[in-house]
Write an enzyme that holds these catalytic residues in place. Structure first.
Site, PDB file in Angstrom:
ATOM      1  N   HIS A 283       0.816  -1.223   0.000  1.00 53.99           N
ATOM      2  CA  HIS A 283       0.000   0.000   0.000  1.00 53.99           C
ATOM      3  C   HIS A 283       0.845   1.267   0.000  1.00 53.99           C
ATOM      4  O   HIS A 283       0.314   2.348  -0.192  1.00 53.99           O
ATOM      5  CB  HIS A 283      -0.928   0.000   1.226  1.00 53.99           C
ATOM      6  CG  HIS A 283      -2.025  -1.019   1.121  1.00 53.99           C
ATOM      7  ND1 HIS A 283      -3.343  -0.690   0.906  1.00 53.99           N
ATOM      8  CD2 HIS A 283      -1.995  -2.372   1.174  1.00 53.99           C
ATOM      9  CE1 HIS A 283      -4.064  -1.788   0.844  1.00 53.99           C
ATOM     10  NE2 HIS A 283      -3.279  -2.825   1.010  1.00 53.99           N
TER      11      HIS A 283
ATOM     12  N   ASP B 219       3.456   9.333  -0.708  1.00 56.67           N
ATOM     13  CA  ASP B 219       2.276   8.547  -0.333  1.00 56.67           C
ATOM     14  C   ASP B 219       2.061   7.462  -1.379  1.00 56.67           C
ATOM     15  O   ASP B 219       2.155   7.746  -2.586  1.00 56.67           O
ATOM     16  CB  ASP B 219       1.039   9.468  -0.286  1.00 56.67           C
ATOM     17  CG  ASP B 219      -0.005   9.005   0.713  1.00 56.67           C
ATOM     18  OD1 ASP B 219      -0.080   7.787   0.940  1.00 56.67           O
ATOM     19  OD2 ASP B 219      -0.735   9.850   1.252  1.00 56.67           O
TER      20      ASP B 219
END
Ligand code: ADP
Ligand code: F6P
Length: 578
Positions: free
Chosen positions: A157, A365
């Site tokens: 992720h 991110d």
């Protein structure tokens, strides 16, 4: 019937009350699993004095949830330590915040072994296993060593770091080798996949095949980019809910003469909150005409609060927020409203809709779901503007946002101004392009494309067979690994990590040694002080294994090497526990 078994560190079906375990992973998995007959396995979030290996099983919304409790030391070394003080900062390009401690690596190996131990008994032979995130990189290797032949996929992720950063991690090769026990590796974006491939070619001398497969360590895995999305249909319903309408009204009423700028994040240095606050300060400083005409609401839920770097960032943010309000605030205007709590999804949806600017400016991110939620919550006739960091994985897909460099306060301040003054036709045009992407690449597309790719994986040409670990006499352990020298070394380190700090290293079996096969062996014995000593040996290379074995000749060791009768279950815990 074949089931999907999802494994992640964090397990939480989000309730609408606003839970403490917010984060993109749980939001996406909860949405993905609800439409699948599935099992979700992970850590309960609770501790127990002694690990039992027993799973607590319950059913929620058609999903079977199975969780285990961990010991406090596990949580400290594995979750706070290796996962969030080593891998998280490193994978977010913050090697300055990365603190390597040997105990962290030991805890990480131990918890992955514990996960495997319990999971093994829950999995049926035809289940597909989908492992999530950086906490569980060694899990497939642990499961394979226990004999599991199921298809196992892994999805990361968070970003994959550039090769030169990753090589700062002690034992980075072992970590990456563990990934090759999976059948499929999924990344959020092509950028992170490219970085992974770069490591494979530059550091491992591995091979990138044209068909989506990658080879190294004598094994071949499939790799791909699978950008995660939100549950767009469900979010559209939430936006229309009475609770969302209420929070929208509240936010709109409070800001009736002012435009609302909004951010929603966990308090994490990767989210660029400090830099964002500085950019807002810059905006107010350089555009005094906007003072008292805007309010910036930052919802920031506390996260990983036992980790020092997270305590530090929180303290600094409190300070910066206070300074901005002191510098610009008036009797009836608070320029920055900074709130440290979790909110229900419907509440958030209403406030997103009321915000004229969505500020999403992480320094790094993997994807960022807040960016997608903000867009999905907008009023199509009068949408707000998304200001998005170029370093969020989401920027790859959301090109119609105002893309900024979060390190430049001027750049972000300019984008705020541009968003606040953007004409409605341009806002609508940008929003339509963004919304089309969100609807097309939603959480079902993500799940279905990953699962389809996993199903279609070629069976591993080189399955990871279990090294044999056996006792040979009272004080000795012998390990043989068909995975070659690297496999032996990795296993030796795992044993070492589990119980010992006296791993000697790899010695070589002298050329010409009389062994029936050419597989390497690993052996351990006790030294004069009674400490167990480990020596790994690889066949057909020059060197002296006898020395490492405390003078015992190789022939004697080979003769003592047991086969069927002595084999123990795998895992550091079985070797040398005294
Ligand atoms: P990460 O996984 O790094 O936390 P993402 O942006 O991908 O970042 O996902 C964050 C998720 O957590 C989003 O679904 C967001 O709505 C939710 N979230 C973040 N902060 C809060 C909060 N304070 N209250 C409720 N939900 C939150
Ligand atoms: O999305 C990245 C991630 O690290 C997830 O793995 C995790 O669940 C989420 O952020 C929130 O972090 P934590 O589980 O440590 O609270």
């Amino acid at each position: 019937m074949s089931r999907l078994v999802v494994v992640s560190n964090r397990v939480a079906m989000p309730d609408n009350a606003g839970s403490a375990s917010v984060g993109g992973l749980t939001m996406a998995l909860a949405a993905a699993l609800q439409q699948y007959r599935g099992v979700w396995f992970g850590w309960s979030g609770d501790t127990t004095p002694t690990f039992t290996g027993e799973a607590h099983v319950r059913e929620t919304g058609g999903v079977t949830i199975a969780t285990i409790d961990l010991e406090a030391q596990d949580v400290q070394e594995y979750y706070n330590g290796y996962a969030n003080t080593v891998l998280w900062p490193l994978f977010h390009y913050r090697i300055d915040l990365t603190e390597y401690e040997r105990a962290f690596g030991e805890g990480y190996a131990r918890v992955n072994s514990r996960f495997a131990e319990t999971l093994q008994s829950l999995v049926r032979p035809d289940d597909m296993i989908w492992v999530h995130d950086y906490h569980l990189i060694p899990l497939a290797q642990e499961l394979r060593q226990r004999g599991l032949k199921n298809r196992i996929g892994f999805f990361l992720h968070i970003p994959w770091p550039a090769c030169q950063l990753l090589t700062t991690l002690p034992q980075h090769q072992e970590l990456v080798e563990a990934l090759f026990a999976f059948d499929l590796l999924g990344f959020q974006t092509q950028d992170w996949l490219n970085a992974f491939n770069g490591y494979v070619t530059d550091e491992l001398d591995g091979k990138i095949h044209g068909d989506g497969y990658v080879s190294a360590f004598g094994r071949t895995v499939r790799v791909g980019a699978f950008p995660i999305g939100i549950d767009a249909d469900n979010f559209a319903q939430i936006v229309q809910s009475p609770a969302a309408a209420k929070s929208y009204d509240q936010a709109a009423a409070t800001n009736v003469y002012r435009d609302l700028i909004m951010g929603v994040d966990r308090i994490d240095y990767s989210k660029g909150l400090e830099e964002r606050f500085a950019a807002y300060d810059q905006f107010l400083q350089t555009h005094p005409e906007f003072r008292e005409r805007v309010t910036y609401l930052q919802i920031a839920q506390t996260s990983r609060s036992e980790v020092e770097t997270y305590q530090d960032i929180r303290t600094r943010l409190d300070g910066v927020a206070g300074r901005i309000n002191a510098a610009y605030g008036t009797l009836d205007w608070t320029p920055l409203r900074y709130v440290n709590r979790a909110y229900g999804r419907d509440f958030l949806a209403g406030v997103y809709r009321a915000a004229k600017i969505g500020l999403v400016t992480p320094l790094r991110d993997g994807m960022n779901l807040v960016a997608k939620e903000y867009v999905a919550a907008q009023n199509p006739r009068n949408p707000g503007v998304l200001v998005l960091s170029r370093f969020a994985g989401a920027a790859r897909q959301m090109k119609a946002a105002l893309i900024v460099n979060p390190y430049s306060r001027e750049d972000v301040a300019d984008a705020i101004k541009r968003g606040l003054t953007m004409p409605q036709p341009e806002r609508r045009q940008r929003w339509e392009a963004l919304m089309t992407g969100i609807e097309t690449d939603d959480v079902s597309t993500w799940r279905d494309s990953f699962v389809a790719a996993l199903k279609a994986c070629r069976p591993q040409a080189h399955p990871v067979s279990a090294p044999t670990i056996a006792t040979a006499g009272a004080n000795e352990t012998v390990i043989r690994s068909p995975a070659g020298r690297r496999g032996v070394e990795a296993q030796a380190r795992r044993c070492d990590a589990g119980h010992h700090r006296n791993f000697v290293g790899v010695a070589n079996i002298p050329a010409g040694a009389d062994r029936a096969d050419d597989r390497p062996i690993f052996a351990a014995d006790k030294d004069a002080a009674g400490r167990r000593r480990h020596v790994a040996a690889a066949h057909r290379e020059q060197g002296g294994v006898e020395e490492g074995l405390g003078g015992r000749p190789l022939g004697e060791l080979a003769a003592a090497e047991p086969h069927a009768e002595g084999a123990l279950g795998l895992g550091g815990g079985d070797v040398g526990s005294e």
